[in-house]
Enzyme design. Structure first.
Site, mmCIF file in Angstrom:
data_model
loop_
_atom_site.group_PDB
_atom_site.id
_atom_site.type_symbol
_atom_site.label_atom_id
_atom_site.label_comp_id
_atom_site.label_asym_id
_atom_site.label_seq_id
_atom_site.Cartn_x
_atom_site.Cartn_y
_atom_site.Cartn_z
ATOM 1 C CB ALA A 65 -20.171 93.161 -48.740
ATOM 2 N N GLY A 109 -22.574 88.350 -48.502
ATOM 3 C CA GLY A 109 -23.726 89.132 -48.936
ATOM 4 C C GLY A 109 -24.401 88.556 -50.166
ATOM 5 C CD GLU A 112 -25.525 88.250 -45.310
ATOM 6 O OE1 GLU A 112 -24.816 89.077 -45.922
ATOM 7 O OE2 GLU A 112 -25.605 88.218 -44.072
ATOM 8 C CD GLU A 132 -20.510 87.032 -44.279
ATOM 9 O OE1 GLU A 132 -20.407 85.799 -44.121
ATOM 10 O OE2 GLU A 132 -21.430 87.556 -44.937
HETATM 11 C C1 HXC Z 1 -14.136 92.497 -53.599
HETATM 12 C C2 HXC Z 1 -13.724 90.526 -54.689
HETATM 13 C C3 HXC Z 1 -14.593 89.843 -53.830
HETATM 14 C C4 HXC Z 1 -15.257 90.576 -52.818
HETATM 15 C C5 HXC Z 1 -13.775 88.436 -55.236
HETATM 16 N N1 HXC Z 1 -13.261 89.619 -55.536
HETATM 17 N N2 HXC Z 1 -14.608 88.539 -54.194
HETATM 18 N N3 HXC Z 1 -13.510 91.850 -54.572
HETATM 19 N N4 HXC Z 1 -14.995 91.903 -52.741
HETATM 20 N N5 HXC Z 1 -16.128 90.030 -51.977
HETATM 21 C C6 HXC Z 1 -12.306 89.917 -56.613
HETATM 22 C C7 HXC Z 1 -10.912 89.445 -56.284
HETATM 23 O O1 HXC Z 1 -10.265 90.371 -55.461
HETATM 24 C C8 HXC Z 1 -10.299 89.338 -57.641
HETATM 25 O O2 HXC Z 1 -9.965 90.625 -58.094
HETATM 26 C C9 HXC Z 1 -11.467 88.873 -58.509
HETATM 27 O O3 HXC Z 1 -12.643 89.211 -57.794
HETATM 28 C C10 HXC Z 1 -11.463 87.385 -58.740
HETATM 29 O O4 HXC Z 1 -11.373 86.736 -57.490
HETATM 30 P P1 HXC Z 1 -10.266 85.616 -57.141
HETATM 31 O O5 HXC Z 1 -10.165 85.563 -55.669
HETATM 32 O O6 HXC Z 1 -9.027 85.866 -57.896
HETATM 33 O O7 HXC Z 1 -10.984 84.314 -57.730
HETATM 34 P P2 HXC Z 1 -10.853 82.816 -57.190
HETATM 35 O O8 HXC Z 1 -9.427 82.493 -56.853
HETATM 36 O O9 HXC Z 1 -11.561 81.989 -58.201
HETATM 37 O O10 HXC Z 1 -11.661 82.779 -55.822
HETATM 38 C C11 HXC Z 1 -13.054 83.015 -55.808
HETATM 39 C C12 HXC Z 1 -13.536 83.270 -54.349
HETATM 40 C C13 HXC Z 1 -12.675 84.372 -53.721
HETATM 41 C C14 HXC Z 1 -13.403 81.958 -53.548
HETATM 42 C C15 HXC Z 1 -15.010 83.631 -54.426
HETATM 43 O O11 HXC Z 1 -12.680 85.495 -54.586
HETATM 44 C C16 HXC Z 1 -13.183 84.832 -52.379
HETATM 45 O O12 HXC Z 1 -12.964 84.165 -51.361
HETATM 46 N N6 HXC Z 1 -13.831 86.019 -52.333
HETATM 47 C C17 HXC Z 1 -14.261 86.625 -51.121
HETATM 48 C C18 HXC Z 1 -15.467 85.927 -50.583
HETATM 49 C C19 HXC Z 1 -15.935 86.555 -49.255
HETATM 50 O O13 HXC Z 1 -15.178 86.560 -48.276
HETATM 51 N N7 HXC Z 1 -17.139 87.098 -49.247
HETATM 52 C C20 HXC Z 1 -17.721 87.666 -48.076
HETATM 53 C C21 HXC Z 1 -17.475 89.112 -48.090
HETATM 54 S S1 HXC Z 1 -18.052 89.841 -46.596
HETATM 55 P P3 HXC Z 1 -8.462 90.965 -58.609
HETATM 56 O O14 HXC Z 1 -8.536 92.461 -58.851
HETATM 57 O O15 HXC Z 1 -7.520 90.548 -57.551
HETATM 58 O O16 HXC Z 1 -8.340 90.160 -59.869
HETATM 59 C C22 HXC Z 1 -19.680 90.059 -46.821
HETATM 60 C C23 HXC Z 1 -20.357 90.733 -45.682
HETATM 61 C C24 HXC Z 1 -21.776 90.950 -45.992
HETATM 62 O O17 HXC Z 1 -20.254 89.731 -47.800
HETATM 63 C C25 HXC Z 1 -22.326 91.805 -44.952
HETATM 64 C C26 HXC Z 1 -23.630 92.362 -45.392
HETATM 65 C C27 HXC Z 1 -23.994 93.592 -44.655
#
Ligand code: HXC
Length: 258
Positions: A65, A109, A112, A132
């Site tokens: 998400a 997400g 998911e 998460e």
């Molecule tokens: C918003 C995101 C994002 C996310 C990545 N980006 N994931 N933006 N939401 N979930 C953005 C980063 O901010 C960054 O933007 C760009 O994408 C590239 O990401 P980097 O982090 O610079 O890349 P990298 O170092 O290669 O790392 C990749 C990654 C990391 C390991 C996937 O991005 C990461 O940990 N992302 C979050 C993963 C996460 O926690 N997902 C769960 C979300 S909660 P900028 O502008 O800085 O360049 C969820 C809840 C679901 O999903 C609930 C359902 C109801």
């Protein structure tokens, strides 16, 4: 089929949806899931489409998400808006067979969403996880439920509590993915699988997926009864007569979807 956050292509009987927010690793923003829901509605309504493939980019299926969009939401925003599964849950309610083709990150997400598809194909580069916990929340679109049913409590609990990622090989061993495909061939292979399904009787493919899907919702006795009733109902189809007739006559079947 022009959208801001996804690309939609029709390849013969196959609808191909590519999540397309490369700058955010396909984070599932409200805009993206709105586009996805609309495209799924249209492909489901399109009589020419027999199966749907959802994929991302080489780098990410979807990194979850959209955290930037989520961070300031209040409990009431989340609760009253039914955040967030109302729209993206559309993949799980498709009646036509669906395939998720995952390369790179399928996190939170993203994982998911992939689990909502009927068949999950993984590139050798795929990474699955429910991170998460690392951002102070828990999975909210099936990560504690579908993942646990798919891979069992031992691994699901570890992934959900630590936020650790699984690579494609581990995901395949655990039973999350149907098959691993070389990354360069992922989308073509997913489309081939979808085309193969489209070569069969449309209503029979829909019944088959319905029956397997219900295995997760019902007791064994009720599930077996549903299966038997659906099986019986295929005998009302011209396609069943054609399929069995073609076998007996040693010729390829020509299914008509009725
Ligand atoms: C918003 C995101 C994002 C996310 C990545 N980006 N994931 N933006 N939401 N979930 C953005 C980063 O901010 C960054 O933007 C760009 O994408 C590239 O990401 P980097 O982090 O610079 O890349 P990298 O170092 O290669 O790392 C990749 C990654 C990391 C390991 C996937 O991005 C990461 O940990 N992302 C979050 C993963 C996460 O926690 N997902 C769960 C979300 S909660 P900028 O502008 O800085 O360049 C969820 C809840 C679901 O999903 C609930 C359902 C109801």
């Amino acid at each position: 089929f022009a959208y801001e956050n996804i690309l939609v292509e029709v390849r013969g009987p196959v609808g191909l949806i590519r999540l397309n927010r490369p700058k955010a690793l396909n984070a599932l923003s409200d805009g993206l899931v709105t586009d996805l829901e609309d495209a799924l509605n249209r492909l489901e309504d399109d009589a020419a489409i027999g199966a749907i493939v959802v994929t991302g980019s080489e780098r990410a299926f979807a990194a979850g998400a959209d955290i930037k969009e989520m961070q300031s939401k209040t409990y009431m925003d989340a609760y009253l808006g039914d955040f967030i599964t109302k729209k993206w849950g559309r993949l799980a309610t498709c009646r036509k067979p669906t395939i998720a083709a995952v390369a790179g990150y399928a996190l939170g997400g993203g994982c998911e969403l992939a689990m909502m598809a009927d068949i999950l194909l993984a590139a050798d580069t795929a990474k699955f996880g429910q991170p998460e916990i690392t951002i102070g929340t828990i999975p909210g679109a099936g990560g504690t439920q579908r993942l646990t049913r798919a891979i069992g409590k031992a691994k699901a609990m570890e992934l959900v509590l630590t936020g650790r990622m699984m690579d494609a090989a581990e995901a395949e061993r655990a039973g999350l993915v149907a098959r691993i495909v070389p990354a360069a061939e992922l989308v073509e292979e997913a489309v081939r699988v979808a085309e193969k399904i489209c070569g069969y009787s449309r209503p029979v493919t829909m019944m088959a997926k319905e029956a397997v899907g219900r295995a997760y919702e019902m007791t064994l006795t009720e599930g077996l009864l549903l299966e038997r009733r659906l099986f019986h109902s295929t005998f009302a189809l011209e396609d069943q007569k054609e399929g069995m007739g073609a076998f007996v006559e040693k010729r390829p079947p020509q299914f008509k979807g009725k």
